[in-house]
Structure formats: C-alpha cells, structure tokens
Design a protein around this motif. Structure first.
Motif, PDB file in Angstrom:
ATOM      1  N   HIS A   1      44.870  26.699  42.016  1.00  0.00           N
ATOM      2  CA  HIS A   1      45.088  26.045  40.760  1.00  0.00           C
ATOM      3  C   HIS A   1      43.642  26.140  40.190  1.00  0.00           C
ATOM      4  N   ASP A   2      43.541  26.940  39.103  1.00  0.00           N
ATOM      5  CA  ASP A   2      42.050  27.030  38.555  1.00  0.00           C
ATOM      6  C   ASP A   2      42.313  26.270  37.076  1.00  0.00           C
ATOM      7  N   HIS A   3      41.376  25.194  36.576  1.00  0.00           N
ATOM      8  CA  HIS A   3      41.375  25.012  35.523  1.00  0.00           C
ATOM      9  C   HIS A   3      39.834  25.126  34.827  1.00  0.00           C
TER      10      HIS A   3
ATOM     11  N   HIS B   1      37.527  34.759  27.409  1.00  0.00           N
ATOM     12  CA  HIS B   1      38.102  35.537  28.474  1.00  0.00           C
ATOM     13  C   HIS B   1      37.405  35.090  29.999  1.00  0.00           C
ATOM     14  N   ALA B   2      38.612  34.670  30.619  1.00  0.00           N
ATOM     15  CA  ALA B   2      38.201  34.567  32.065  1.00  0.00           C
ATOM     16  C   ALA B   2      39.242  35.459  33.090  1.00  0.00           C
ATOM     17  N   GLU B   3      38.826  35.762  34.235  1.00  0.00           N
ATOM     18  CA  GLU B   3      39.784  36.338  35.236  1.00  0.00           C
ATOM     19  C   GLU B   3      39.511  35.536  36.530  1.00  0.00           C
TER      20      GLU B   3
ATOM     21  N   ILE C   1      34.311  51.037  51.275  1.00  0.00           N
ATOM     22  CA  ILE C   1      35.507  51.691  51.674  1.00  0.00           C
ATOM     23  C   ILE C   1      36.585  50.922  50.286  1.00  0.00           C
ATOM     24  N   PRO C   2      37.383  51.909  49.989  1.00  0.00           N
ATOM     25  CA  PRO C   2      38.149  51.732  48.643  1.00  0.00           C
ATOM     26  C   PRO C   2      39.220  50.425  49.435  1.00  0.00           C
ATOM     27  N   ASN C   3      39.417  49.706  48.420  1.00  0.00           N
ATOM     28  CA  ASN C   3      40.433  48.497  48.489  1.00  0.00           C
ATOM     29  C   ASN C   3      40.913  48.022  47.128  1.00  0.00           C
ATOM     30  N   SER C   4      41.999  47.297  47.161  1.00  0.00           N
ATOM     31  CA  SER C   4      42.519  46.942  45.743  1.00  0.00           C
ATOM     32  C   SER C   4      42.243  45.354  45.610  1.00  0.00           C
ATOM     33  N   CYS C   5      42.157  45.079  44.192  1.00  0.00           N
ATOM     34  CA  CYS C   5      41.823  43.706  43.766  1.00  0.00           C
ATOM     35  C   CYS C   5      42.973  43.435  42.939  1.00  0.00           C
ATOM     36  N   LEU C   6      43.434  42.331  43.117  1.00  0.00           N
ATOM     37  CA  LEU C   6      44.467  41.740  42.211  1.00  0.00           C
ATOM     38  C   LEU C   6      43.733  40.716  40.990  1.00  0.00           C
ATOM     39  N   VAL C   7      43.492  41.210  39.918  1.00  0.00           N
ATOM     40  CA  VAL C   7      43.125  40.553  38.683  1.00  0.00           C
ATOM     41  C   VAL C   7      43.749  39.659  38.025  1.00  0.00           C
ATOM     42  N   VAL C   8      43.745  38.476  37.894  1.00  0.00           N
ATOM     43  CA  VAL C   8      44.410  37.766  36.896  1.00  0.00           C
ATOM     44  C   VAL C   8      43.680  37.253  35.622  1.00  0.00           C
ATOM     45  N   ALA C   9      44.078  37.769  34.635  1.00  0.00           N
ATOM     46  CA  ALA C   9      43.390  37.227  33.332  1.00  0.00           C
ATOM     47  C   ALA C   9      44.306  35.968  32.663  1.00  0.00           C
ATOM     48  N   LEU C  10      43.263  35.008  32.851  1.00  0.00           N
ATOM     49  CA  LEU C  10      43.859  33.639  32.542  1.00  0.00           C
ATOM     50  C   LEU C  10      44.316  33.591  31.082  1.00  0.00           C
TER      51      LEU C  10
ATOM     52  N   GLU D   1      44.501  26.580  32.336  1.00  0.00           N
ATOM     53  CA  GLU D   1      45.014  26.210  33.727  1.00  0.00           C
ATOM     54  C   GLU D   1      45.707  27.606  34.111  1.00  0.00           C
ATOM     55  N   CYS D   2      45.430  27.786  35.513  1.00  0.00           N
ATOM     56  CA  CYS D   2      46.276  28.905  35.926  1.00  0.00           C
ATOM     57  C   CYS D   2      46.387  28.668  37.408  1.00  0.00           C
TER      58      CYS D   2
END
Length: 567
Positions: free
Chosen positions: A482-484, A491-493, A546-555, A559-560
């Motif tokens: 829980h991010d507040h 803009h926040a991610e 090394i390549p990997n994946s990142c899940l990016v959540v744009a708030l 609160e997210c």
C-alpha cells in the motif's frame, strides 16, 4: 550551475571536520606525505609464527593462465611491467590485479611456484609510490594477502621469507601508515587498520610495533563506530557486511596464530561483533543462500553466509544475536517469523514454504560516508518457494558514468519514484547530497494479517513536498503493498523488478500474473494505478547485465495498492 553548487554544498555539509582536514592535508602537503611514505627504514625481521596461519578460502582463482587474469567478468594480460597500470583497463580492474587475491584463493597451495613468481614480479615492477598498487586501499588488501600467504603452511619449515620480499612488505606498511584514509573513513579506514595490524603482527622491530599500535587504534575506534547494535555494518550493504565480517574472522584468527597479547586481549570483542554480524547477515540472506541487493551489492565480491559460517566454525564461534532481532507476533497464529534490525533499519519476514521478504526502511548510511548508498528507501525484495521473485537491480560497476548513476537511482529498485526524481540525490558515483530520512517503523498484527509500515521524506525537497508512506500487508499466500503519497504530484510510479527467471504478463492495466520457473503462478491485482511492463536489466555480478522485466505501476491517485497472491 546553481544546482551543481547546491548539490555539492548538501554533500559537504554532512562531512566530519576531520575528513575535510585530512583531505586538505593530503592535497596540500603531498610532498611531505610522500617523504613519510618512503623514509629510510631499518632492516626488519619477522616474528616466529611461520606456518601457523590456516583459514578456509572462499574466492575462486582469478588466474586464467600464467600471464592472464579475470576480474569483474573481464580478462586481461600481465605480460610486461606496464600491464600493472594498463591504460586500457578500468581503475577497479587494476585494483583487483594489485590485491594479489590469488595468493589466498581456493587451491592456492598447489600454485606456490606461480605465486612466488607473481610476488617477485610485483616487488620488481612496482617501485614505491608508482601506480595503483601504492594507493592506500590496494596496499591494505595486498598486505593482508601477503602476510596470510607468507604465514601459511606452504612456508612451514622455512626460516625466513626472502629478504627483498620482507623489505617490500615493510615499505608497503610504511607507505600505508603515511596515507591512512581518515578523509574517507568507513570500510576503507577499517581495511587500513586491519592491514597495519597484520603487518605489525608479522614483522618485528620498532617500526612494526608502531604499525601494530596504529592498526589496533583504528580498529578500537572503528569497530564500535561501524557495527551497529543489531550487528549490521553502518554502510548497510550486505556485500560489505560480508567483507567486514571476514575481516573480523581474520583478526580473531591472527590473534590465535600470532599469540600476541595485544590481539588476544581484543579477541572477545571481535568475537562478539562477528557473532552479531553473522546474525544480521543471515537475516538479509535469501533462501537461495545469497545476499539481498540493497545499496552496493553483488555476488562474488564477498564471501556468502555459508563461507562465513565455515570460518566461524573453525574459530569455534558461539552463535549470538539472532534473538535480539526477533519480533514477537502477539496472540497470532500467522506462519511468519519477523526480524527487525532496528538500528540499521531493515525488516525480514520469513513466509511459508521457503518464502522471504526483505524490507528497506533504513537511512542511506552514515551521514558522513554514504558512498555505497543507493536511492532505495522503502524498496524490498521477495522470494517465494525458495526462488527470488522481485529483485532490486544490483551493481555491475563503479565509476561515475550514466550507468552507475542509473543503477544507484530509485527507478532501479522496488519502490516509488515521484516526478522521475530519486528519493536521495545520488551523484558522481559515490556521492549523496540531500537524502531521504526514514520515519518510525510500525510492526503490528490484526486478525490474520501482519503489517510493516514506514515512510520517508526524500521527496519533500520537490515543490509539492511529497511524503511517501508504504505499508506491506502479509497474509498467508498474499502480500499487498500500500503506497500513499502525502501531497500533490503530477506523476508517480511504483516499480517491481522481476527476477530473470520470472515472467510477467498483464491481462489489463489492473490484473496480471507472474510465472515462476517451476510453473507456479502469482496473481497480480492493482487498485489506484495502471500497470505496464518495461524491459530492463539485472546486475547480479560486476560486469554482468542480464535482461529482465519490470512491472511499472503509474499511480492514478494518491493511494495505490499492489497485491500479489500465490497458492
């Protein structure tokens, strides 16, 4: 230009006065320092404990063949004297060449002739104060390696080491004594103290006694300063924690091998620091047996927990300290073990079936030396079923270029960026200006849920003065983050970097699934944000990307909540 001077001012203001004084001393009185480093020395002898040194080896050999070495994932030749300071190699690579680590690597006992040639070459081809090998940090690590090698079983039965080598060792100790890194402090000064102690314990005479006293004076001051009450090293890097714990084990071993009263009197203090430090490192180790990636951290640079426990067993170390990290979960049947290293600021939550979460609620490091800090406040890592799932990005290089800056930045970690800024102003490779301050940590249980919560003020320097609050809610088979954000921002991610063996797919911007290597799935759900996937890189070792994946959540609101569920 104004921003540059502001950043510099916010960096300098945290320094200790003696750091500034010693930096001025070394810069303005360089000729005097050099005269002290190469002043005439009386012939020195060595103490009579040749053959007594015995310690496990954790490093693999860095020697590819007689004239070729590999460090940091890169190979290089040592065919002529100029190669010790080759312009084509990075400074860190050359440092590793000068450490002579191979003297104490695995299988070293079978390479005695090669090592004799290597040491002879170093002595002949590196005149005093010429090149990287005479800088204080390289001097420190090489001096210890030389003393261990020259005191080991390979030399048992010998009356003395070659005079030229013994004289060189003394010259190196004198050069280090003149260049102790009081302007840097932290792990560098600790390494200086250890090296002077080793040199003073190995050699005999007035100069050796002086080096021994200098080394022990540094250690007497730095051990209580650098190791916090929970056992964690104050730079808050699990990699450097492991390095300094090996140093402590070496010092305990030296006290036993040499029999010197000054060392034996300090051994109980060193043992206590080592025991508590091992408990801290165990807390910050994933189920796969390797460290978490907080601040500067990578595999292969320091011994792992198993290596250190093997050394501790040889030293007959009594375990201590884990109980001080445990947190009681009152009147709860939750299948979790919680450890809170309060002075250093980390929380570890051991989950069911080989799961573990490591939570960073820590300050960036000691105010006066945050050189190995990343802008990673309120980041975390997660393992499930013994497999790393969410990882911070790690460290593949030092230096001052854009990639080093990116790897230290907030976006390379599992936390929230605001307006694309870093939570702490990391810059110039090893500098931090304004830095995030962590708020109080709260650990509580309610019903069948464990909550760990904290905050930081790193974004209050921005025009909208944003505070980041984060809470981790653990239930059996579930983690909700829980991010507040307190205050307005455009803009926040929130970022969640996946391990290279974990794939992530989205059904829509609020739902998706992470698939583990064994086929198990972790369901993803988001409230208060829109997710997308970015391609990025993981850096588990120096020289690796090394390549990997990142899940990016744009708030999409202040609160997210990002939820991970597994069965």
């Amino acid at each position: 230009m104004l921003s540059r001077y502001s950043r510099l001012l916010h960096t300098i203001r945290y320094l200790k006065p003696r750091q500034i004084g010693w930096r001025l001393y070394y810069r303005l009185l360089r000729r005097r320092v050099h005269r002290q480093a190469i002043a005439p020395l009386k012939p020195v002898e060595q103490r009579q404990w040749i053959g007594a040194w015995s310690a496990p080896a954790w490093m693999t050999s860095c020697r590819v063949r007689a004239d070729e070495f590999e460090f940091l994932g890169e190979r290089g030749a040592l065919r002529e004297a100029a190669d010790w300071n080759a312009q084509s190699k990075s400074k860190l690579w050359l440092y590793n060449l000068h450490y002579l680590d191979d003297l104490c690597a695995r299988g070293a006992e079978g390479r005695l002739a090669e090592h004799c040639d290597l040491v002879a070459r170093w002595v002949d081809e590196n005149p005093p104060l010429a090149g990287n090998g005479w800088e204080p940090y390289t001097l420190s690590l090489r001096l210890v390696n030389l003393v261990k090698w020259l005191s080991g079983p390979a030399w048992q039965g010998e009356e003395s080491v070659p005079d030229a080598w013994r004289a060189s060792l003394a010259r190196q100790a004198q050069a280090l004594s003149a260049q102790r890194e009081y302007h840097i402090l932290a792990n560098h000064l600790f390494a200086n103290g250890k090296a002077l102690t080793f040199a003073g314990a190995f050699l005999e005479g007035d100069a050796a006694e002086r080096w021994l006293k200098q080394g022990l004076a540094i250690l007497d001051a730095e051990i209580p300063e650098q190791f916090l009450a929970d056992g964690g090293h104050f730079e808050r890097s699990p990699m450097y924690q492991a390095t300094l714990l090996w140093d402590l084990a070496d010092l305990i071993n030296l006290a036993e091998c040499s029999g010197l009263p000054a060392l034996q009197a300090r051994a109980p203090t060193w043992r206590e620091a080592l025991a508590k430090g091992l408990a801290w490192l165990e807390m910050m180790t994933h189920p796969d047996g390797e460290i978490g990636f907080f601040n500067d951290a990578a595999f292969g640079i320091a011994p792992n927990l198993t290596d250190l426990q093997c050394y501790a067993d040889q030293l007959r170390l009594t375990a201590s300290g884990q109980g001080t990290l445990a947190v009681a979960i009152e009147q709860s049947r939750l299948p979790f073990v919680v450890r809170h290293a309060q002075p250093s600021g980390y929380v570890a939550v051991e989950l069911e079936e080989g799961g573990k979460a490591l939570l960073d609620l820590a300050p960036v490091g000691p105010d006066y030396q945050p050189g190995h800090a990343h802008a990673d406040t309120l980041s975390f890592e997660l393992s499930l079923f013994g497999q790393r799932v969410l990882v911070n990005s790690g460290t593949s290089q030092y230096g001052e270029d854009a990639e080093r800056h990116r790897q230290r930045g907030t976006a390379a970690h599992n936390t929230v960026t605001v307006e694309g800024e870093n939570s702490s102003e990391v810059w110039a490779g090893f500098r931090v200006a304004r830095r995030a301050r962590s708020g109080p940590v709260e650990i509580a249980t309610q019903a069948q849920e464990l909550t760990v919560a904290g905050s930081h003020d790193g974004y209050r320097r921005l025009p909208d003065r944003v505070m980041h609050h984060r809470a981790w809610h653990f239930r059996e088979g579930e983690l909700r983050i829980h991010d507040h954000l307190e205050g307005c921002c455009q803009h926040a991610e929130a970022r969640f970097h996946c391990h290279i063996e974990v794939s992530v797919a989205l059904d829509d911007p609020q739902h998706g699934v992470l698939t583990l290597p064994d086929g198990r799935e972790v369901a993803l759900a988001i409230e208060g944000g829109d997710a997308h996937i970015e391609a990025t890189t993981w850096h588990p070792r120096f020289g690796e990307s090394i390549p990997n994946s990142c899940l990016v959540v744009a708030l999409t609101s202040s609160e997210c909540v990002t939820s991970f569920r597994w069965g």
